[in-house]
Design an enzyme around this catalytic site. Structure first.
Site, short mmCIF file in Angstrom:
data_model
loop_
_atom_site.label_atom_id
_atom_site.label_comp_id
_atom_site.label_asym_id
_atom_site.label_seq_id
_atom_site.Cartn_x
_atom_site.Cartn_y
_atom_site.Cartn_z
N CYS A 1 26.14 47.49 38.12
CA CYS A 1 24.88 48.20 37.92
C CYS A 1 24.72 49.36 38.90
O CYS A 1 25.16 49.30 40.04
CB CYS A 1 23.71 47.27 38.13
N ARG B 1 31.54 52.98 38.05
CA ARG B 1 31.39 51.62 38.54
C ARG B 1 31.53 50.59 37.43
O ARG B 1 31.67 49.40 37.69
CB ARG B 1 30.01 51.45 39.19
N TRP C 1 25.44 46.24 34.06
CA TRP C 1 26.63 45.43 33.82
C TRP C 1 26.12 44.00 33.65
O TRP C 1 25.62 43.40 34.60
CB TRP C 1 27.58 45.55 35.01
N ASN D 1 19.49 45.94 40.54
CA ASN D 1 20.88 45.50 40.71
C ASN D 1 20.84 44.19 41.46
O ASN D 1 20.05 44.06 42.39
CB ASN D 1 21.67 46.47 41.59
N GLY D 2 21.71 43.28 41.12
CA GLY D 2 21.75 42.02 41.86
C GLY D 2 21.42 40.86 40.94
O GLY D 2 21.41 41.00 39.71
N GLU E 1 49.94 41.92 42.20
CA GLU E 1 49.16 43.13 41.93
C GLU E 1 49.62 43.78 40.62
O GLU E 1 48.81 44.28 39.84
CB GLU E 1 49.29 44.09 43.13
N LYS F 1 47.16 44.45 37.47
CA LYS F 1 46.97 45.77 36.86
C LYS F 1 47.16 45.68 35.35
O LYS F 1 46.39 46.21 34.59
CB LYS F 1 47.97 46.80 37.42
N GLU G 1 44.28 43.76 33.64
CA GLU G 1 43.00 44.48 33.73
C GLU G 1 42.86 45.56 32.66
O GLU G 1 41.80 45.69 32.06
CB GLU G 1 42.89 45.20 35.09
N HIS H 1 59.95 25.51 38.72
CA HIS H 1 58.91 24.48 38.86
C HIS H 1 57.82 24.66 37.81
O HIS H 1 56.71 24.17 37.99
CB HIS H 1 58.33 24.51 40.27
N LYS I 1 33.73 48.52 38.67
CA LYS I 1 34.42 49.08 39.83
C LYS I 1 33.94 48.43 41.12
O LYS I 1 34.70 48.09 41.99
CB LYS I 1 34.17 50.59 39.87
#
Ligand code: G6P
Length: 632
Positions: free
Chosen positions: A2, A27, A81, A117-118, A505, A509, A512, A528, A627
């Site tokens: 947000c 964001r 968001w 926001n929150g 990573e 990527k 995402e 394993h 973001k």
């Protein structure tokens, strides 16, 4: 995540609100909206609060605002968001309170408009209380309770009403509020979510925003609000009270001039911000290391003047706290810190650490890693560690003005520049550069770094931009791989030692932005479990530097080939791994020693990027992701 923008001025501020939302788009969001006090009411449109909301892009909101001729000299705006309630227009902010039903029939004009926001943890309890008092709810959000709460406390003074309302809230919030009877006033409050105040032209107009970037081109005069602050914006004046509700002096909340963000939002020749940011890495690393002539503790001195050398003498271990990509940079640093500096290092996902019972050691250096410096879980984990008596804290952070930097004793500011793509790239490699320097500084303070070693490491670091450029030149070969990956639904990533976090990573990527299911394993773990998944439809990406584990890794590759798995190997030039049936090799430069992870991650970023492009996903704003995750 947000974003908030608010403004009080004499001019029409709708273009500033919309531009602010556009600057916050990076964001991540799924709906947006704004509300203003109508500036020039006409017969067709009564005075008072007007609102527009959309589940499309901010550009669509702008079209709506223009069609409906919404104009005003004070207003609030928001990108949402979704947390509570689906992404839908009725859940988009601003939320209105029309007062309790007993006050009049439906269709009345809004009395309070609010953006948030929150997350409000006690929203269900508050909702029940407000419903009992006759308030009707139009959304499933936790936010709407705050709008009604403000309305229920309103007695002619919006500031007093907001102050009373936030007293009942549990959880995290940054809010901005309008009242229909006070046309030149916006009230804001923050606790747990970021909010800044911008002082505009001649101090006559004032703004609120989630970050200074939202106000780029409007004002560079910024006041950073702190936890528990309430702010009252009016024409020509503003007023801040702290968490004990005492008025604050300008010296307590100084106006700071922030750097202009010019150029950051220009795409230039690139298709997406992510691609631009991948290619900016040589420059970002060079900027991050600019001025580093020697390994000296002063590089990590705190913004408040704390000397790092003193702190380094008082610690015996390191605890790294971070989320997402920043967590993987911490995982990489663990190998460096234990190997080169000989210092026991623990890396924890911030959202886990904050809630588990751990054994605190006051001789710990707590290292919070964050691109934004505002990630709610990392901030909470940092505060949790401080609360357990670990007062030595350091942040590796890309935003010098962020809460993380303000709350840590020591800091190293990476100079990646503004990162807009949701999937982090240049922030990651600059974090690694900062963490490597930290490793060297701690090694030195523990007598584990000779002058020759220091010189060799610094030389390798200075050469990084050139080495990275050579890796970026591999893009055409990676595009070839991406065409194959775009048709897959699963992928496995393998690495060993220092490069296991790089495999993690790479998998992150890919999932995402391309939405391909990807997992990473330390190659020794193959037999394993994950070997059971290997067949011709499961590409296996392998990070193969010429390090001490190379021969072991080669055996792991044989295990994959023997099961018909197809390998995609990023092999250092001196590994003698060659392409053959079922093995596709991209040759990296010669092994780059301890800094090799910084090189090896680039092809993985490019692989994810080009695979996502081939699949036609929204690369810079992947579905469901944000973001800057400023809620828990
Ligand atoms: C979000 C972003 C990631 C980022 C993570 C941590 O999930 O999408 O790219 O790595 O937050 O953010 P931070 O700002 O603390 O590094």
């Amino acid at each position: 995540m947000c974003g908030i923008v608010g403004a009080v001025s004499r001019r029409n501020i709708v273009p500033i609100l919309v531009q602010g939302l556009q600057r916050l788009e990076y964001r991540g969001y799924d709906s947006c909206g704004l509300a203003v006090h109508a500036a020039s009411p006409d017969a067709a449109r009564p005075a008072g609060l007007q609102r527009a909301r959309s589940t499309a892009r901010v550009a669509e909101l702008l079209a709506q605002v223009q069609t409906e001729h919404i104009e005003g000299a004070s207003g609030i705006a928001h990108t949402r968001w979704a947390t509570h309630g689906a992404p839908a227009v009725h859940n988009a902010h601003p939320h209105f309170s029309y007062g309790p039903l007993a006050d009049g029939a439906d269709g009345r004009p809004g009395r309070v408009a609010l953006v948030h926001n929150g997350i409000i943890e006690n929203h269900e309890e508050l909702r029940a209380q407000l419903q009992a008092r006759g308030y009707a709810f139009a959304s499933q959000t936790d936010t709407e309770v705050i709008a009604h709460l403000v309305d229920s406390h309103y007695d002619g003074d919006l500031f007093q009403a907001v102050q009373a309302a936030v007293g009942a809230l549990r959880g995290a919030y940054a809010i901005a509020v309008l009242h229909k009877d006070e046309p030149h006033r916006v009230v804001g409050a923050r606790a747990g979510s970021p909010l800044i105040l911008g002082v505009g032209q001649d101090g006559a107009e004032h703004f609120l925003a989630s970050d200074a970037m939202a106000l780029a081109g409007v004002t560079d005069q910024i006041v950073y609000l702190e936890e528990g602050d309430l702010v009252d914006l009016q024409l020509g004046r503003y007023w801040i009270v702290g968490k004990d509700r005492a008025p604050l002096t300008p010296a307590q909340r100084p106006v700071r001039t922030v750097q202009a963000f010019s150029g950051a939002a220009e795409l230039g020749p690139y298709r997406h911000y992510m691609q631009k940011e991948i290619f900016e890495q040589p420059r970002a690393i060079a900027d991050t290391l600019e001025g580093v002539q020697a390994v000296v503790p002063e590089l990590f001195d705190g913004p408040g003047g704390t000397a790092a050398w003193r702190v380094f003498k008082e610690i015996d271990r390191v605890l790294i706290l971070a989320c997402g990509t920043s967590y993987y940079s911490g995982c990489t640093a663990k190998y460096w810190l234990e190997d080169i500096a000989g210092i026991p290092t623990q890396v924890e996902v911030a959202s886990e650490y904050r809630y588990r019972t751990s054994v605190p050691d006051p001789r710990t250096l707590v290292v919070a890693i964050s691109q934004s410096g505002e990630t709610a879980d990392t901030l909470a984990a940092l505060r949790h560690a401080q609360g357990l008596g670990m007062r030595h804290t350091l942040t590796i952070c890309n935003v010098a003005t962020s809460a993380m930097v303000r709350e840590c004793e020591l800091a190293y500011i990476t100079r990646a520049g503004v990162e807009i793509g949701v999937a982090s790239t240049k922030a990651f490699t600059t974090q690694l550069a900062g963490l490597f320097l930290l490793t060297l500084a701690l090694a030195q303070s523990r007598g584990r770094l000779t002058e020759d070693e220091e010189a060799a490491h610094l030389q390798a670091m200075r050469h990084l931009p050139v080495a990275l450029q050579a890796v970026l030149a591999l893009e055409p070969q990676i595009i070839g791989w991406a065409e194959v990956f775009a048709r897959m639904e699963n992928a496995l990533f393998l690495g060993r030692g220092l490069h296991y976090p790089i495999a993690l990573e790479g998998a992150l990527k890919l999932k995402e932005i391309s939405y391909i299911h990807a997992e990473a394993y330390p190659a020794g773990e193959l037999k394993h479990g994950p070997l059971a998944l290997v067949d011709a439809s499961m590409p296996v990406v392998t990070v193969a530097p010429n390090d001490a584990l190379l021969e072991k890794l080669k055996s792991n590759l044989q295990e994959v080939r023997a099961r018909g798995g197809v390998l995609y190997v990023l092999a250092d030039a001196d590994t003698r791994i060659d392409s053959s049936e079922g093995i596709h090799v991209i040759r990296m430069p010669e092994h780059y020693g301890a800094l090799s992870p910084i090189l090896h991650v680039l092809p993985l970023q490019l692989l994810a990027y080009h695979t996502a492009c081939a699949r036609g996903t929204d690369v810079d704003k992947p579905r469901n992701l944000a973001k800057s995750v400023t809620v828990e």
